[in-house]
Design a protein around this motif. Sequence first.
Motif, PDB file in Angstrom:
ATOM      1  N   GLU A 268       0.824  -1.212   0.000  1.00 46.49           N
ATOM      2  CA  GLU A 268       0.000   0.000   0.000  1.00 46.49           C
ATOM      3  C   GLU A 268       0.857   1.259   0.000  1.00 46.49           C
ATOM      4  O   GLU A 268       0.551   2.245  -0.684  1.00 46.49           O
ATOM      5  N   MET A 269       1.967   1.241   0.776  1.00 49.67           N
ATOM      6  CA  MET A 269       2.787   2.440   0.950  1.00 49.67           C
ATOM      7  C   MET A 269       4.067   2.395   0.116  1.00 49.67           C
ATOM      8  O   MET A 269       4.938   3.258   0.267  1.00 49.67           O
ATOM      9  N   ASN A 270       4.151   1.396  -0.758  1.00 50.05           N
ATOM     10  CA  ASN A 270       5.307   1.282  -1.655  1.00 50.05           C
ATOM     11  C   ASN A 270       6.617   1.242  -0.875  1.00 50.05           C
ATOM     12  O   ASN A 270       7.576   1.961  -1.180  1.00 50.05           O
ATOM     13  N   VAL A 271       6.646   0.388   0.140  1.00 49.97           N
ATOM     14  CA  VAL A 271       7.811   0.230   1.008  1.00 49.97           C
ATOM     15  C   VAL A 271       8.388  -1.166   0.786  1.00 49.97           C
ATOM     16  O   VAL A 271       7.644  -2.134   0.576  1.00 49.97           O
ATOM     17  N   MET A 272       9.707  -1.280   0.848  1.00 46.49           N
ATOM     18  CA  MET A 272      10.335  -2.587   0.663  1.00 46.49           C
ATOM     19  C   MET A 272       9.970  -3.530   1.796  1.00 46.49           C
ATOM     20  O   MET A 272      10.138  -3.206   2.974  1.00 46.49           O
ATOM     21  N   CYS A 273       9.493  -4.712   1.439  1.00 44.64           N
ATOM     22  CA  CYS A 273       9.201  -5.773   2.401  1.00 44.64           C
ATOM     23  C   CYS A 273      10.245  -6.864   2.241  1.00 44.64           C
ATOM     24  O   CYS A 273      10.408  -7.414   1.153  1.00 44.64           O
ATOM     25  N   ILE A 274      10.955  -7.157   3.317  1.00 43.36           N
ATOM     26  CA  ILE A 274      11.894  -8.275   3.330  1.00 43.36           C
ATOM     27  C   ILE A 274      11.152  -9.438   3.980  1.00 43.36           C
ATOM     28  O   ILE A 274      10.940  -9.448   5.190  1.00 43.36           O
ATOM     29  N   ASP A 275      10.761 -10.392   3.177  1.00 42.65           N
ATOM     30  CA  ASP A 275       9.879 -11.453   3.664  1.00 42.65           C
ATOM     31  C   ASP A 275      10.698 -12.597   4.263  1.00 42.65           C
ATOM     32  O   ASP A 275      10.850 -13.668   3.677  1.00 42.65           O
ATOM     33  N   LEU A 276      11.206 -12.365   5.472  1.00 41.76           N
ATOM     34  CA  LEU A 276      11.986 -13.390   6.157  1.00 41.76           C
ATOM     35  C   LEU A 276      11.175 -14.659   6.379  1.00 41.76           C
ATOM     36  O   LEU A 276      11.700 -15.768   6.301  1.00 41.76           O
ATOM     37  N   ALA A 277       9.888 -14.493   6.679  1.00 41.18           N
ATOM     38  CA  ALA A 277       9.040 -15.651   6.982  1.00 41.18           C
ATOM     39  C   ALA A 277       8.994 -16.638   5.825  1.00 41.18           C
ATOM     40  O   ALA A 277       8.808 -17.837   6.036  1.00 41.18           O
ATOM     41  N   ALA A 278       9.170 -16.140   4.616  1.00 42.99           N
ATOM     42  CA  ALA A 278       9.119 -17.007   3.440  1.00 42.99           C
ATOM     43  C   ALA A 278      10.485 -17.592   3.099  1.00 42.99           C
ATOM     44  O   ALA A 278      10.569 -18.470   2.224  1.00 42.99           O
ATOM     45  N   GLN A 279      11.544 -17.137   3.775  1.00 42.24           N
ATOM     46  CA  GLN A 279      12.892 -17.537   3.366  1.00 42.24           C
ATOM     47  C   GLN A 279      13.720 -18.209   4.455  1.00 42.24           C
ATOM     48  O   GLN A 279      14.621 -19.000   4.147  1.00 42.24           O
ATOM     49  N   VAL A 280      13.454 -17.908   5.723  1.00 39.68           N
ATOM     50  CA  VAL A 280      14.235 -18.507   6.804  1.00 39.68           C
ATOM     51  C   VAL A 280      13.709 -19.914   7.077  1.00 39.68           C
ATOM     52  O   VAL A 280      12.510 -20.100   7.302  1.00 39.68           O
ATOM     53  N   PRO A 281      14.562 -20.918   7.067  1.00 38.47           N
ATOM     54  CA  PRO A 281      14.090 -22.290   7.296  1.00 38.47           C
ATOM     55  C   PRO A 281      13.580 -22.489   8.716  1.00 38.47           C
ATOM     56  O   PRO A 281      14.124 -21.928   9.667  1.00 38.47           O
ATOM     57  N   GLN A 282      12.521 -23.281   8.850  1.00 37.15           N
ATOM     58  CA  GLN A 282      11.963 -23.579  10.171  1.00 37.15           C
ATOM     59  C   GLN A 282      12.722 -24.759  10.787  1.00 37.15           C
ATOM     60  O   GLN A 282      13.021 -25.725  10.105  1.00 37.15           O
ATOM     61  N   GLY A 283      13.021 -24.630  12.073  1.00 39.94           N
ATOM     62  CA  GLY A 283      13.762 -25.692  12.734  1.00 39.94           C
ATOM     63  C   GLY A 283      15.042 -25.176  13.358  1.00 39.94           C
ATOM     64  O   GLY A 283      15.322 -23.967  13.369  1.00 39.94           O
ATOM     65  N   VAL A 284      15.850 -26.076  13.872  1.00 37.15           N
ATOM     66  CA  VAL A 284      17.036 -25.698  14.636  1.00 37.15           C
ATOM     67  C   VAL A 284      18.189 -25.226  13.759  1.00 37.15           C
ATOM     68  O   VAL A 284      19.226 -24.823  14.273  1.00 37.15           O
ATOM     69  N   SER A 285      18.036 -25.262  12.451  1.00 34.97           N
ATOM     70  CA  SER A 285      19.058 -24.672  11.591  1.00 34.97           C
ATOM     71  C   SER A 285      19.036 -23.150  11.672  1.00 34.97           C
ATOM     72  O   SER A 285      19.990 -22.496  11.252  1.00 34.97           O
ATOM     73  N   ALA A 286      17.961 -22.584  12.225  1.00 26.91           N
ATOM     74  CA  ALA A 286      17.857 -21.130  12.333  1.00 26.91           C
ATOM     75  C   ALA A 286      17.430 -20.645  13.722  1.00 26.91           C
ATOM     76  O   ALA A 286      17.733 -19.514  14.088  1.00 26.91           O
ATOM     77  N   PHE A 287      16.738 -21.499  14.510  1.00 24.52           N
ATOM     78  CA  PHE A 287      16.153 -21.053  15.772  1.00 24.52           C
ATOM     79  C   PHE A 287      16.610 -21.921  16.937  1.00 24.52           C
ATOM     80  O   PHE A 287      16.885 -23.109  16.774  1.00 24.52           O
ATOM     81  N   TYR A 288      16.651 -21.305  18.141  1.00 25.17           N
ATOM     82  CA  TYR A 288      16.870 -22.104  19.351  1.00 25.17           C
ATOM     83  C   TYR A 288      15.601 -22.219  20.182  1.00 25.17           C
ATOM     84  O   TYR A 288      15.555 -22.953  21.169  1.00 25.17           O
ATOM     85  N   ASP A 289      14.564 -21.487  19.802  1.00 25.26           N
ATOM     86  CA  ASP A 289      13.242 -21.638  20.417  1.00 25.26           C
ATOM     87  C   ASP A 289      12.209 -21.212  19.388  1.00 25.26           C
ATOM     88  O   ASP A 289      12.462 -21.311  18.190  1.00 25.26           O
ATOM     89  N   ASP A 290      11.066 -20.728  19.837  1.00 29.74           N
ATOM     90  CA  ASP A 290       9.975 -20.382  18.928  1.00 29.74           C
ATOM     91  C   ASP A 290      10.413 -19.466  17.789  1.00 29.74           C
ATOM     92  O   ASP A 290      10.125 -19.716  16.615  1.00 29.74           O
ATOM     93  N   VAL A 291      11.062 -18.350  18.133  1.00 30.07           N
ATOM     94  CA  VAL A 291      11.328 -17.297  17.145  1.00 30.07           C
ATOM     95  C   VAL A 291      12.738 -16.723  17.199  1.00 30.07           C
ATOM     96  O   VAL A 291      13.096 -15.911  16.341  1.00 30.07           O
ATOM     97  N   HIS A 292      13.535 -17.088  18.197  1.00 27.26           N
ATOM     98  CA  HIS A 292      14.840 -16.442  18.372  1.00 27.26           C
ATOM     99  C   HIS A 292      15.917 -17.167  17.578  1.00 27.26           C
ATOM    100  O   HIS A 292      15.993 -18.387  17.596  1.00 27.26           O
ATOM    101  N   PHE A 293      16.770 -16.376  16.931  1.00 32.30           N
ATOM    102  CA  PHE A 293      17.759 -16.922  16.019  1.00 32.30           C
ATOM    103  C   PHE A 293      18.991 -17.442  16.756  1.00 32.30           C
ATOM    104  O   PHE A 293      19.497 -16.807  17.680  1.00 32.30           O
TER     105      PHE A 293
END
Length: 313
Positions: A268-293
């Motif tokens: 809507e506001m023509n702002v860059m969106c970095i869609d981490l949710a679509a690119q960061v793998p789910q699991g312990v390769s990226a997280f140590y708990d729910d959301v923390h890297f």
Amino acid sequence: MRGDPMPGGNVRRILAIGGSTTECLYLDQIEAWPQVLQARLNELTKGHERFWVGNVGRSGRNARHHVLQIEKLLDTHPQIDSVIVLVGVNDLTLRLSADSDEPVTLEDREKLMNEAFAVHQDADASLPFYKRLMIWRMARQIKRNFVAPENYFHYQSDTGTEYAEWRKNRQRATRIRETLPDLTLALAEYEANLRAIVQAAQSRGVSIRLMTQPAMWSADLPEELHGLLWLGGVGQFHVGSAQEYYSVEALAEGLEQYNAALRRVCKEMNVMCIDLAAQVPQGVSAFYDDVHFNESGARIVAQIAMDSFITVN
């Protein structure tokens, strides 16, 4: 700010804003994604262009706080060129834990300011003179931090030992809620806050990027990883057991609704969106708990963020 001292001269200055997933409390500074972003940008440009990235992430803060942080920090540091904001999960978990859709009102501005900043100079002009003194307000904030332990971001230890208890609390849940509450009003407020964040940056001539929040949550999360989770409770779930929690599937669905809201605002506001949710793998390769890297996850985030700066520039 967490990071190197802000330099003078011909340097591109980037400010990273967010909650604990930006703060990276349990990663060494050189491993936190804002610092990795700085290092990789400078390595790539090989001195032809210099970058500095400052990290003002604070655990537990949400879009309400980020509006104030951008307003105040960009006014205080007009040399900032760009802002990058990782936001969403704290807005979701706040709504779920409150079990209510009541928005924050204007009367809560002082409370939000006290949460958004460790120290700030704003004071309600209607207060008695002594209550407007910096020393009085600092003392009151210290007192609040000790007498209000229900705010988990006030008493995270340097070692992180409390995470073991928080995980046990989730495992002892009295009930798992499979269905999300109505998030309509909460999402509307979230979108309004995102617009205010963008407007605060743009009105000061600062470019801004918004990032969606990735998470370990997914409908097919392996059972052995469920023991790493602790978020998603109702009420003061981090200070006691015998609480209700939302299922992993519900949390994943809720976070996607918040991420979708962020994507809509960016479009809507023509702002860059970095869609981490679509690119960061789910699991312990990226997280140590729910959301923390973990260290690997921080490097992944830094690489994705770096690509956005290089593509544009």
